[in-house]
Scaffold this motif. Structure first.
Motif, PDB file in Angstrom:
ATOM      1  N   ARG A   1       4.784  -4.865  -1.311  1.00 46.09           N
ATOM      2  CA  ARG A   1       4.192  -4.344  -2.545  1.00 46.09           C
ATOM      3  C   ARG A   1       4.319  -2.826  -2.604  1.00 46.09           C
TER       4      ARG A   1
ATOM      5  N   THR B   1      -6.359  -5.056   4.037  1.00 48.04           N
ATOM      6  CA  THR B   1      -6.520  -5.123   2.592  1.00 48.04           C
ATOM      7  C   THR B   1      -5.244  -5.585   1.897  1.00 48.04           C
ATOM      8  N   GLY B   2      -5.412  -6.066   0.683  1.00 54.23           N
ATOM      9  CA  GLY B   2      -4.257  -6.401  -0.147  1.00 54.23           C
ATOM     10  C   GLY B   2      -3.857  -7.852  -0.175  1.00 54.23           C
TER      11      GLY B   2
ATOM     12  N   VAL C   1      -0.035  -2.711   7.806  1.00 59.89           N
ATOM     13  CA  VAL C   1      -0.506  -3.640   6.782  1.00 59.89           C
ATOM     14  C   VAL C   1       0.179  -4.997   6.984  1.00 59.89           C
TER      15      VAL C   1
ATOM     16  N   ASN D   1      -6.015  -6.671  -4.382  1.00 58.14           N
ATOM     17  CA  ASN D   1      -4.577  -6.539  -4.625  1.00 58.14           C
ATOM     18  C   ASN D   1      -4.238  -5.201  -5.278  1.00 58.14           C
TER      19      ASN D   1
ATOM     20  N   ILE E   1      -4.024  -0.977  -2.908  1.00 55.40           N
ATOM     21  CA  ILE E   1      -2.900  -0.164  -2.442  1.00 55.40           C
ATOM     22  C   ILE E   1      -2.281   0.574  -3.617  1.00 55.40           C
TER      23      ILE E   1
ATOM     24  N   GLU F   1       3.145  -8.809   3.032  1.00 52.07           N
ATOM     25  CA  GLU F   1       3.090  -8.843   1.567  1.00 52.07           C
ATOM     26  C   GLU F   1       2.731  -7.476   1.012  1.00 52.07           C
ATOM     27  N   VAL F   2       1.873  -6.758   1.720  1.00 54.22           N
ATOM     28  CA  VAL F   2       1.439  -5.441   1.272  1.00 54.22           C
ATOM     29  C   VAL F   2       2.558  -4.426   1.493  1.00 54.22           C
TER      30      VAL F   2
END
Length: 386
Positions: free
Chosen positions: A326, A288-289, A319, A298, A301, A322-323
């Motif tokens: 984040r 996810t994300g 993950v 997006n 999370i 990018e996540v």
């Protein structure tokens, strides 16, 4: 959460026909096991009226749905099985890069590889479902009409009506506007049902695709594993156990479980505690994300979810990079708000020390897929090779 009547009906039908377990249904739709059991109880007493779904009681809708329904019959012509779909995505990936994947490829960049495999399967699934949507009734007209009419009497009636409309157009007996009105009135409900079926299928297939490709990477890297393992009758099923339940029971500290969640909506909590023992290395992996299965993930999370998984449940969250970044930004933002004296509420989220602990666990308890394959799993695998 409110569940559509169609969803309740189809879930119960699949459970009763032993296509899916109650537990798997719970993971798929997010409803609790207890809630699903209540649905099944209602369904078994009176399936036609369990959810007061009138359009399921008869007509073309009923003939389209179910294991023997036309949608399922036609789906078999245009959709491969979940494992076949994943195998085709992998084949396309190999064609794109020009060589079979090696363990070193995965250890160096598992994140990019896994992401591209998932995108490829998503694209391939869309190709197949586009054909399913446009070819369901034409397939019936060509291959079933006139041979199994007793099984699909209402569908035959629909085809006959469409044939009549065709000849009315051919003989110029109706205008274009009337033609469109007649066709739309008959086809819109059918198109809706087929689209709904595709949508429901896409959710379960998304989870299967993620697990299938993760399995492929584990196998290429030579990581011994068993998938969909059940410790004993009545216990929950674990997505992956490394190396196996039997060996994990003997030495849990040098074993691992990997639970897969396509998203981190409320159902991610179903993964909590799904381990043989608390001494195991427990991973919760999610794609996810990054907008693979839904463009709106997006916001999936949150600090609260990360805290529940990592701080409370003591699991390692896996993950995409990018996540991971984040999560770091969200934690810094939380700390900044707390230092300014802003009341952010939500219980333990207001505790600055927990945010600090989670920040320090970036890279150790909040990791990427590359870190999982390059660092975490090889150590466990090496132990069992000695």
């Amino acid at each position: 959460m409110v569940y559509a009547k169609e969803i309740k009906y189809q879930i119960c039908k699949r459970i009763v026909e032993k296509e899916i377990s109650v537990e798997k249904a719970s993971l798929e739709c997010g409803a609790s096991i207890g809630t699903i059991k209540k649905w099944v109880n209602l369904y078994e007493k009176d399936p036609d009226n369990a959810f007061k779904k009138k359009d399921i009681e008869g007509g073309v809708e009923k003939e389209l749905q179910g294991t023997q329904g036309l949608i399922n019959v036609v789906r078999g012509q245009f959709l491969l099985s979940e494992k076949q779909m994943s195998a085709e995505a992998y084949r396309r990936y190999v064609v794109n890069i020009g060589h079979e994947l090696e363990p070193s490829d995965i250890e160096n960049d598992a994140d990019t590889i896994l992401k591209e495999l998932l995108f490829l399967e998503l694209d391939y699934y869309k190709e197949c479902t586009d054909k399913l949507l446009t070819n369901a009734l034409p397939y019936y007209r060509k291959n079933i009409y006139g041979t199994l009419d007793d099984s699909y009497p209402n569908t035959r009636k629909l085809i006959n009506e469409l044939d009549e409309i065709y000849y009315e157009v051919k003989d110029e007996k109706i205008t274009q506007e009337v033609f469109l009105e007649k066709v739309s009135s008959r086809m819109n409900p059918i198109t809706h049902l087929i689209s709904f079926s595709i949508y429901q299928s896409s959710k379960s297939r998304a989870g299967a695709a993620f697990e299938n490709h993760l399995q492929k990477l584990l196998d290429i890297c030579g990581i011994r594993n068993k998938s969909q393992q059940q410790e004993r009758e009545g216990k929950t099923i674990i997505d992956f156990v490394i190396p196996s339940i039997e060996e994990a029971q003997r030495n849990p500290a040098h074993s691992a479980s990997i639970e897969c969640q396509t998203t981190l909506k409320d159902r991610f909590r179903l993964s909590s505690g799904k381990t043989i023992t608390t001494d195991m290395n427990c991973f919760l992996a999610t794609p996810t994300g990054v907008g693979i299965f839904t463009k709106k993930d997006n916001k999936d999370i949150t600090v609260q979810k990360v805290s529940e998984i990592v701080y409370e449940d003591k699991m390692t969250l896996v993950v995409f990079p990018e996540v991971q970044e984040r999560i770091k930004e969200l934690l810094y933002k939380n700390i900044e708000l707390l230092e300014k004296g802003t009341d952010i509420g939500k219980g333990f989220l207001g505790k600055k020390d927990i945010c600090g602990i989670l920040l320090n666990q970036i890279g150790t308890k909040i990791i990427t897929f590359t870190q999982l394959f390059k660092r975490e799993l090889p150590v466990i695998n090496k132990y069992w090779e000695l």
